[in-house]
Design an enzyme around this catalytic site. Structure first.
Site, short mmCIF file in Angstrom:
data_model
loop_
_atom_site.label_atom_id
_atom_site.label_comp_id
_atom_site.label_asym_id
_atom_site.label_seq_id
_atom_site.Cartn_x
_atom_site.Cartn_y
_atom_site.Cartn_z
N GLU A 26 -36.50 17.55 28.79
CA GLU A 26 -37.10 18.78 29.30
C GLU A 26 -37.66 19.58 28.12
O GLU A 26 -36.99 19.73 27.09
CB GLU A 26 -36.06 19.61 30.03
CG GLU A 26 -35.59 18.95 31.32
CD GLU A 26 -36.72 18.71 32.28
OE1 GLU A 26 -37.50 19.64 32.56
OE2 GLU A 26 -36.83 17.59 32.78
N ILE A 47 -31.79 11.00 32.60
CA ILE A 47 -32.89 10.94 33.55
C ILE A 47 -33.34 12.37 33.81
O ILE A 47 -32.59 13.32 33.55
CB ILE A 47 -32.52 10.22 34.87
CG1 ILE A 47 -31.30 10.86 35.54
CG2 ILE A 47 -32.33 8.74 34.64
CD1 ILE A 47 -30.92 10.20 36.86
N ASP A 48 -34.55 12.53 34.29
CA ASP A 48 -35.14 13.85 34.43
C ASP A 48 -34.44 14.68 35.50
O ASP A 48 -33.75 14.15 36.37
CB ASP A 48 -36.62 13.69 34.77
CG ASP A 48 -37.46 14.82 34.23
OD1 ASP A 48 -36.95 15.63 33.45
OD2 ASP A 48 -38.65 14.87 34.58
N LYS A 49 -34.65 15.97 35.45
CA LYS A 49 -34.03 16.90 36.40
C LYS A 49 -34.25 16.47 37.84
O LYS A 49 -33.30 16.43 38.64
CB LYS A 49 -34.60 18.31 36.18
CG LYS A 49 -34.18 19.32 37.24
CD LYS A 49 -34.89 20.65 37.04
CE LYS A 49 -34.55 21.62 38.17
NZ LYS A 49 -35.27 22.92 38.02
#
Length: 366
Positions: free
Chosen positions: A28, A174-176
């Site tokens: 992020e 892993i992404d939000k």
């Protein structure tokens, strides 16, 4: 000081306590692309000309020259406020800084009682099924409520687990707004062993994604360096494999179901770069469905009728995040050496999204 052979996880963490990149879909960034100072070293007046990577080796504990060189390649090593390469020669009174795209946290990670879906746990590690919407690691605008805060609470009675110690904890990210499986190391020994498996690419990971468009072939391979998009620091861009910019990345994809305007695919990664699947799929003209950052949160395929537009808008409402799920995770247990394999069922939003497209395709076929 440790040498490179003792630190097989260096591809995952260029600096021991400051992460540049952990995994695809993982980092992020600051909303405006600002870089923040995390380390500062000022050369004294008697400094002899010395390569900056060697200079930093003398001033940063528990890191390797290879890590420093990768940080320089990523534009994170600055001298006198300008990025430099590893071969820059430090001279007297030079100000050498490590610059990252998130502010340095002023407070330690605090334990928070946040529910976790733990699918496996033993004395060495645990595997968690992360829900979409949960940030993995504290960062810009998200210093609480993250997976790391939840893990700190869950492991609060474990004397060997310190959430502020980079030698334990998350092995990858892993992404939000990506759901799915992650492995967490409880001990330094487990983290070193697991990071090594990610580094030599022996882990087994498959992602499922709904992407815009149809394919002419049943499977394919995407190769292209991943780098920060200079026009938008929140996104990654894809460059030629021959480019000296960015990091090499390879994604293999396979069609699972075709719905006309969109396709359900499986993705297998050879590498783990930030936003790799999202950037690679956009690069070949197939952005992830509902991926606003990469242009997938608009109608890219299909007939421009009012009925179809209403249908897609309803689909966006069902799954208002990038349609990406880390479905499987396989690795060798760091202590028992047993093969471990986990599979995460599709979350409700993705299941409902697929069912909506299936029903529509079935009705159109009548």
């Amino acid at each position: 000081m440790t040498n490179d052979a003792q630190r097989p996880d260096e591809e995952l963490t260029p600096f021991d306590d400051e992460t540049l990149e952990l995994d695809d879909e993982g980092l992020e960034t600051a909303p405006d692309g600002t870089l923040y100072e995390h380390r500062r070293v000022v050369a004294d007046k008697g400094q002899t000309l010395l390569r900056v990577d060697k200079f930093l080796m003398e001033h940063l504990r528990d890191t390797s020259r290879a890590r420093i060189q990768r940080a320089a390649e990523a534009g994170c090593i600055h001298v006198n406020d300008r990025p430099v390469k590893s071969n820059y020669r430090v001279k007297p009174f030079d100000v050498v800084t490590l610059m990252l795209d998130h502010p340095r946290m002023e407070t330690e990670v605090t334990a928070e009682d946040i529910p976790l879906d733990i699918v496996y746990e033993d004395d060495d590690l645990l595997v968690v099924n992360k829900v979409a919407g949960m940030v993995v690691h504290p960062g810009v605008g998200n210093y609480t409520g993250t997976l790391v805060n939840a893990l700190a609470w869950h492991l609060r009675d474990n004397p060997r687990y310190n959430p502020n110690d980079p030698s334990v904890g998350l092995v990858h990210r892993i992404d939000k707004d990506t759901s799915g499986l992650l492995v967490v190391a409880k001990t330094p020994e487990a983290k070193t062993h697991l990071c090594h498996q990610f580094f030599i690419k022996t882990t087994r990971r498959q992602y499922n994604a709904l992407v815009w468009g149809s394919f002419d072939t049943a499977e394919g391979r995407i190769e292209g360096n991943i780098a920060r998009d200079p026009r938008d620091r929140q996104r990654m861009t894809v460059l030629s494999p021959d480019s000296e910019m960015g990091k090499p990345a390879v994604t293999h994809w396979r069609v699972l179901e075709a719905f006309g305007p969109v396709t359900w695919v499986e993705c297998v990664l050879e590498t783990g770069r930030t936003h790799q699947i999202r950037a690679h799929m956009k690069h070949i003209g197939h952005p992830l469905f509902a991926d606003e950052r990469y242009g997938g949160f608009e109608i890219l395929r299909g007939q421009p009728t009012a009925k179809y537009k209403a249908f897609v808008q309803n689909a966006f409402d069902i799954c208002p995040r990038q349609a990406l799920h880390a479905r499987t995770l396989g690795f060798v247990h760091p202590r028992t050496k047993q093969e471990m394999f986990f599979e995460s069922p599709l979350p409700e939003d993705l299941s409902n999204l697929l069912e909506k497209w299936r029903k529509t395709l079935a009705l159109e076929g009548k």
